[in-house]
Design a protein around this motif. Sequence first.
Motif, PDB file in Angstrom:
ATOM      1  N   UNK A 165       0.828  -1.214   0.000  1.00 14.73           N
ATOM      2  CA  UNK A 165       0.000   0.000   0.000  1.00 14.73           C
ATOM      3  C   UNK A 165       0.859   1.259   0.000  1.00 14.73           C
ATOM      4  N   UNK A 166       0.401   2.288  -0.711  1.00 19.78           N
ATOM      5  CA  UNK A 166       1.180   3.509  -0.850  1.00 19.78           C
ATOM      6  C   UNK A 166       1.494   4.157   0.490  1.00 19.78           C
TER       7      UNK A 166
ATOM      8  N   UNK B 203      14.208  -1.462   0.364  1.00 17.82           N
ATOM      9  CA  UNK B 203      13.028  -2.255   0.053  1.00 17.82           C
ATOM     10  C   UNK B 203      12.425  -2.794   1.334  1.00 17.82           C
ATOM     11  N   UNK B 204      11.089  -2.682   1.459  1.00 20.52           N
ATOM     12  CA  UNK B 204      10.347  -3.255   2.571  1.00 20.52           C
ATOM     13  C   UNK B 204       9.545  -4.434   2.047  1.00 20.52           C
TER      14      UNK B 204
ATOM     15  N   UNK C 135       3.861  -3.448  11.024  1.00 20.81           N
ATOM     16  CA  UNK C 135       4.527  -2.345  10.338  1.00 20.81           C
ATOM     17  C   UNK C 135       3.539  -1.222  10.052  1.00 20.81           C
ATOM     18  N   UNK C 136       2.336  -1.561   9.657  1.00 22.21           N
ATOM     19  CA  UNK C 136       1.299  -0.567   9.394  1.00 22.21           C
ATOM     20  C   UNK C 136       1.029   0.271  10.645  1.00 22.21           C
ATOM     21  N   UNK C 137       0.941  -0.387  11.800  1.00 24.59           N
ATOM     22  CA  UNK C 137       0.651   0.322  13.047  1.00 24.59           C
ATOM     23  C   UNK C 137       1.771   1.316  13.381  1.00 24.59           C
TER      24      UNK C 137
ATOM     25  N   UNK D  99       6.895  -4.199  -1.129  1.00 23.08           N
ATOM     26  CA  UNK D  99       6.078  -5.270  -1.701  1.00 23.08           C
ATOM     27  C   UNK D  99       5.420  -6.022  -0.558  1.00 23.08           C
ATOM     28  N   UNK D 100       4.314  -6.668  -0.879  1.00 18.12           N
ATOM     29  CA  UNK D 100       3.591  -7.464   0.108  1.00 18.12           C
ATOM     30  C   UNK D 100       3.353  -8.856  -0.455  1.00 18.12           C
ATOM     31  N   UNK D 101       3.782  -9.868   0.276  1.00 19.54           N
ATOM     32  CA  UNK D 101       3.631 -11.243  -0.187  1.00 19.54           C
ATOM     33  C   UNK D 101       2.159 -11.624  -0.179  1.00 19.54           C
ATOM     34  N   UNK D 102       1.754 -12.373  -1.204  1.00 19.64           N
ATOM     35  CA  UNK D 102       0.364 -12.797  -1.333  1.00 19.64           C
ATOM     36  C   UNK D 102       0.248 -14.268  -0.967  1.00 19.64           C
TER      37      UNK D 102
END
Length: 840
Positions: free
Chosen positions: A149-150, A192-193, A317-319, A334-337
Amino acid sequence: MADQLGTLLRTLRKQAGLTQEQVAERSKLGVRTIRRLETGTSTDHRLGTVNQIADALGAGPEERLRLAAALAKTSPEPVSEPEPEPHPEPEPVSASASGAASPSRRIPGALARAAEELANEITRRWQIEEEQRRVHDPFPLPVRWQDAPEVLTDRPENVRRLPPGATAGPIDLNGDLHSVADVYRRIPSGRLVVLGRAGSGKSILTIRFVLDLLATPAPAAAEAGHPIPVIFSLGSWDPTTTALHDWLIGLLLRDHPHLVERVPGGSTLAAALVDANLVLPVLDGFDEIAEGLRPDALEALNSTSIPLVLTSRREEFDKVVRKAGTPLVWAAGVELVDLTPGDLTDYLPRTSRPVNFRGSSRTSGREERYANVWDVVLEALRTQDTPAGRNLARVLSTPLMVILARTIYSEASDIDPADLLDTTRFPTEHSLEEHLLASFVPTVYRRRAPVRSTGGHPRRQPDRDPEQVHRWLGYLAHHLARLNDLDRQDLAWWRIGDSLRPSTRVIAVALTCTLSITVAEWCVGLFVHYLGGGIAAAFGKVLVDGALMGPIAGLAFGCVYGLMQRFGTTAFKPARVQLRLRLRLPGTDIRTHVGRGPMRTFTSRFVAGLLGGFVMGAGCACATTLERVLYNQIPLTSGAVIEGTLINVLGYGLIFGSAAGLAYGLLAVLEAPLDIASSATPAGLLSANRATVSRQVLVLVPAVTLAIALGGLLFVALMQNIVGPLSWKLLDGFFIGAVGGLGGAFSYALAFTAWGQWVILTRVWLPLTGKLPWDTVAFLDDAYRRGVLRRTGAVYQFRHSRLQHHLGDSFRRLHTDHEPATFRSRARTGARTGARTGSS
């Protein structure tokens, strides 16, 4: 050469538009220091000082390289080849350390060799780890991702490091497990995250990233200045007490002790590699940092500009990002799916052997038919027309749970994976996950047939009771959760003893020292009387002397240990040196072999030995007084006894203290860094430390013995006219010296070294109380080979944090809330039987 360094510093300062006073304020250095460095009048060129100035100037990787090269040339004995002419300064828009976006650079020879060795060692270690995890058996599970997410990433213009006014679209981050290194090279900032939920494959991705990035031959990569990716587990970092720079260096020294070697300028090879941006930190497990420290950790990372890769669970991480109001600066994400049922269609059947179903009559002549044990499960995952199928599809959407299910059901011949569809036993996703986690350890510890070694002899993994193993592993997981210094993942052999209460450790040390001094007194006393022919008459006196001397000295050492423990100085770490005799060759400097300069090392060692020896000498004086009171029937409160005891405390304390200080300081002369392969594994580091301590004892015993014998003569000669008549016969001095040498050396080795703490606490005390097995080394290595633990440099870690937390929780509950896992045999003739294998 100093002019070259000063000219470069002055040029960089002017380019930054700063005055000497402003640089001094930013770097926390004095203005005189800045001025002397720029004018070339400084004679103390330290890499740490230059790095502080580079930080204040905001120097980039190329500028730091040039500063390091100029600094190396100021040394009278440079360790690198001559530096070529500096490259033109790079454009400020691209500071990537991946090697793709920045021009090639040559680095000094010593650092190039160190980088090459580090790259080769890391490649070898992670190739072994990847094989141990069976990532390629039968083929790697697909690990895919989407753009993060941006709100969790920085602006594309910042990621591309564009100048003001420029605009840019998103970077193409599409790829899969096989192209992760190529994706990273597209990121100009080198940041990179990687986000994903628990078990989504972040660890597998980081290992593959490191190996792919190191696919370039090590010598070529090192000479070109490409950074070496190194995985660091973030769970042990406290950003409020340790700077990121220092923490990275500390872990490099822990896992690669040979990097303790010094380079001109005063820093270690590890520090020089980090300072020259030759290490690319792959920071694994941001979510493993204590929750209250995560904002500080993000702030610390944002205060640096170094390229890095960071992995974390998405929610945690979002929090932190929302709380801090900023993402990781300059970082793409990037976010793993999740895995899909289609991903498992080919994978799960190929992990198991076909099962042979025969007809009920052997004479029916019907043909054999084969069916895979996963067919029923795969059909339920494909259709998802039942609650059981939908629950299982969600559970098997992460590589972790797929690997657990594969281990439990594909590698056994008497259990059926269709049991996972039983909604009576597993009504929810959570119950399915707990079942897989709890069944993993009993499954991998089931009895196996022996494997034949290369010599043709059977080689069997030790058969262990799964319930005992579960308890031992649970204790270790619980121990990690109790650590106060945030090592929540790293299972280090030298820290296992810290799981015991402080009072227990003090008692163990006191008993160990008591035994060492007592046995030394007995052995030396009996040997001396044996040579004199009066062993029978003196036997009782020798036993009494040892029984008096040992407990008093042990109590003294226990008190010292307790005081050290009270002030937090007993976190003994394994020695990163070995002892060997070596000649100083022409053109070499002994300071490049050991951690610090010889005089500083000797001074610190002498002070420590003086204090420890004084304590032992005071104990010896008290024991001597008790012996005389016991044999001569003199009142303990007699003035003469008290005066004599005080004089003896002073005399024995100084004699023993100076002897111990001199002998302990002597060890610094014999120390050299460990070889690069000597600590490739926890067992290797343990073995190296055992050898080091053994050699230390061999040096300390004769050195202390001789120093006490001759030191006593010197003390008597100097103090005879001050404190009154003193007596110190040379033969008696050697007797006392031998007791002090043997007892003191073994007390030091067992009570005040990392290996000694391992022996008395982990190899003796914990097995006595049933918390660990007697063969702890073999147990940990066996758990690694069975896939329960993994190796990260010099420490073990649990295969996954979910497994670690589950085992720790099980240990703390004492009595599990779940029923033991039961498996039903695969149907061969229609009948099913139960087999109890563990807790779920």
